[in-house]
Design a protein around this motif. Structure first.
Motif, PDB file in Angstrom:
ATOM      1  N   SER A 139     -28.164   2.889 -45.287  1.00 26.25           N
ATOM      2  CA  SER A 139     -29.373   2.207 -44.835  1.00 26.25           C
ATOM      3  C   SER A 139     -29.479   0.765 -45.320  1.00 26.25           C
ATOM      4  O   SER A 139     -30.443   0.075 -44.990  1.00 26.25           O
ATOM      5  N   THR A 178     -27.322   3.317 -38.467  1.00 25.48           N
ATOM      6  CA  THR A 178     -28.315   3.710 -39.459  1.00 25.48           C
ATOM      7  C   THR A 178     -29.447   2.699 -39.490  1.00 25.48           C
ATOM      8  O   THR A 178     -29.203   1.512 -39.715  1.00 25.48           O
ATOM      9  N   TYR A 190     -34.129   7.902 -46.824  1.00 24.37           N
ATOM     10  CA  TYR A 190     -33.367   7.736 -45.578  1.00 24.37           C
ATOM     11  C   TYR A 190     -32.290   8.807 -45.457  1.00 24.37           C
ATOM     12  O   TYR A 190     -32.062   9.339 -44.374  1.00 24.37           O
ATOM     13  N   ALA A 193     -34.069  11.869 -44.346  1.00 25.58           N
ATOM     14  CA  ALA A 193     -34.556  11.730 -42.971  1.00 25.58           C
ATOM     15  C   ALA A 193     -33.407  11.831 -41.968  1.00 25.58           C
ATOM     16  O   ALA A 193     -33.545  12.455 -40.901  1.00 25.58           O
ATOM     17  N   ILE A 194     -32.278  11.239 -42.288  1.00 26.78           N
ATOM     18  CA  ILE A 194     -31.111  11.332 -41.401  1.00 26.78           C
ATOM     19  C   ILE A 194     -30.604  12.765 -41.353  1.00 26.78           C
ATOM     20  O   ILE A 194     -30.250  13.280 -40.283  1.00 26.78           O
ATOM     21  N   ALA A 197     -32.792  14.704 -39.066  1.00 26.57           N
ATOM     22  CA  ALA A 197     -32.503  14.394 -37.659  1.00 26.57           C
ATOM     23  C   ALA A 197     -31.239  15.114 -37.198  1.00 26.57           C
ATOM     24  O   ALA A 197     -31.187  15.650 -36.077  1.00 26.57           O
ATOM     25  N   VAL A 218     -30.783  10.028 -34.610  1.00 20.14           N
ATOM     26  CA  VAL A 218     -31.075   9.216 -35.793  1.00 20.14           C
ATOM     27  C   VAL A 218     -31.828   7.952 -35.401  1.00 20.14           C
ATOM     28  O   VAL A 218     -32.818   7.571 -36.033  1.00 20.14           O
ATOM     29  N   GLU A 221     -35.489   8.998 -34.463  1.00 15.74           N
ATOM     30  CA  GLU A 221     -36.366   9.688 -35.411  1.00 15.74           C
ATOM     31  C   GLU A 221     -36.493   9.028 -36.775  1.00 15.74           C
ATOM     32  O   GLU A 221     -37.426   9.342 -37.523  1.00 15.74           O
ATOM     33  N   VAL A 222     -35.570   8.141 -37.107  1.00 13.80           N
ATOM     34  CA  VAL A 222     -35.551   7.567 -38.456  1.00 13.80           C
ATOM     35  C   VAL A 222     -35.928   6.088 -38.401  1.00 13.80           C
ATOM     36  O   VAL A 222     -35.241   5.297 -37.755  1.00 13.80           O
ATOM     37  N   ASN A 223     -37.010   5.738 -39.069  1.00 13.38           N
ATOM     38  CA  ASN A 223     -37.433   4.349 -39.178  1.00 13.38           C
ATOM     39  C   ASN A 223     -38.323   4.223 -40.410  1.00 13.38           C
ATOM     40  O   ASN A 223     -38.589   5.214 -41.108  1.00 13.38           O
ATOM     41  N   SER A 226     -41.391   6.628 -40.362  1.00 12.75           N
ATOM     42  CA  SER A 226     -41.112   8.052 -40.579  1.00 12.75           C
ATOM     43  C   SER A 226     -40.651   8.315 -42.008  1.00 12.75           C
ATOM     44  O   SER A 226     -40.940   9.362 -42.585  1.00 12.75           O
ATOM     45  N   VAL A 227     -39.948   7.346 -42.593  1.00 11.39           N
ATOM     46  CA  VAL A 227     -39.508   7.491 -43.982  1.00 11.39           C
ATOM     47  C   VAL A 227     -40.700   7.441 -44.932  1.00 11.39           C
ATOM     48  O   VAL A 227     -40.799   8.233 -45.881  1.00 11.39           O
TER      49      VAL A 227
END
Length: 261
Positions: A139, A178, A190, A193-194, A197, A218, A221-223, A226-227
């Motif tokens: 990340s 990522t 992260y 979260a990854i 996903a 990824v 859903e991952v930003n 969301s983190v």
């Protein structure tokens, strides 16, 4: 590994309270200071990642394996291939479709909570006709953990390609797309979260039946939002599990009392 927290002056009583056990979940024991880490803003430690990976693993089956951070760290620091093979044998890495391995940059194994960056290395045996590959998710811009991830991949590659001379030069390490963290402390979140996903993508049947990869999941859903929300979600999950265990324990004690009356 990888707590990254600043040292502060604390009393013996505060330290003792911070070390109080709050939840046993599988092989992972969370302590009260872990909850403070999740409230942030602080780096997450290996216990928190191990806890969440155990939670994600609950109903995934044998094809997808999530390893706690201690195992990849051990495998990348063993002295020789024979030792790696002995430790990895029960994991059956070559027979899995996906293996998720947290990577920490702690360069000194004598420092149990060293390191300052978490990333995720994935053994992917779902898409490539020429054999498995390693996908690295970092990340931070520039993928500073790539050399550490490559060292782990180098240790595991012979186990994945054993017995197939046509694939000795394969199993490359590639950088997966990522989302970038927007602060200096959320790398471990992260990673979780990854992982979430990827597990969702897998459970929806994409990896098992439809082919392709999890990259779009990824990206979607991952930003940073969301983190940020994930810290609160993890705290709520832990609170719920604590309450469920307390209720189950109370019910069990009640049954014992009834049986002795």
């Amino acid at each position: 590994m990888g707590t990254g927290s600043c040292s502060t002056s604390t009393s013996a009583g505060e330290r003792k309270k911070g070390e109080e056990r709050v939840l046993s979940h599988g092989d992972v024991v969370l302590i009260r200071s872990d909850l403070a880490i999740l409230r942030g803003p602080r780096f997450v430690n290996d216990r928190i990642i191990a806890f969440y990976f155990a939670h994600l693993s609950a109903d995934l089956g044998d094809d997808l394996l999530l390893l706690p951070p201690s195992i990849p760290y051990l495998l990348s620091n063993l002295p020789d291939p024979a030792s790696v093979a002995a430790v990895a044998e029960p994991l059956r890495l070559a027979s899995r479709r996906l293996v998720l391995l947290p990577v920490n940059d702690n360069a000194d194994a004598s420092v149990p909570e060293g390191g300052s960056h978490w990333t995720l290395l994935v053994i992917d045996n779902t898409t490539s006709p020429s054999g498995p590959r390693f996908v690295h998710h970092d990340s931070l811009r520039g993928a500073p953990n790539l050399p550490v991830a490559c060292r782990l991949a180098d240790a595991l590659r012979p186990l994945l390609l054993q017995g197939d001379s046509r694939r000795r030069a394969t199993a490359p390490v590639v950088e997966g797309p990522t989302p970038r963290q927007t602060n200096s402390y959320d790398c471990g979140v992260y990673v979780m979260a990854i992982a979430r996903a990827i597990c969702g993508w897998w459970k929806n049947g994409h990896g098992q039946h439809r082919g392709g990869d999890w990259f779009e999941a990824v990206r979607r859903e991952v930003n940073s939002d969301s983190v940020k929300a994930m810290r609160a979600e993890l705290l709520q999950l832990i609170t719920t599990l604590i309450q469920e265990k307390a209720k189950a324990s109370s019910t069990s004690e009640g049954n014992k009392t009834s049986n002795t009356d």
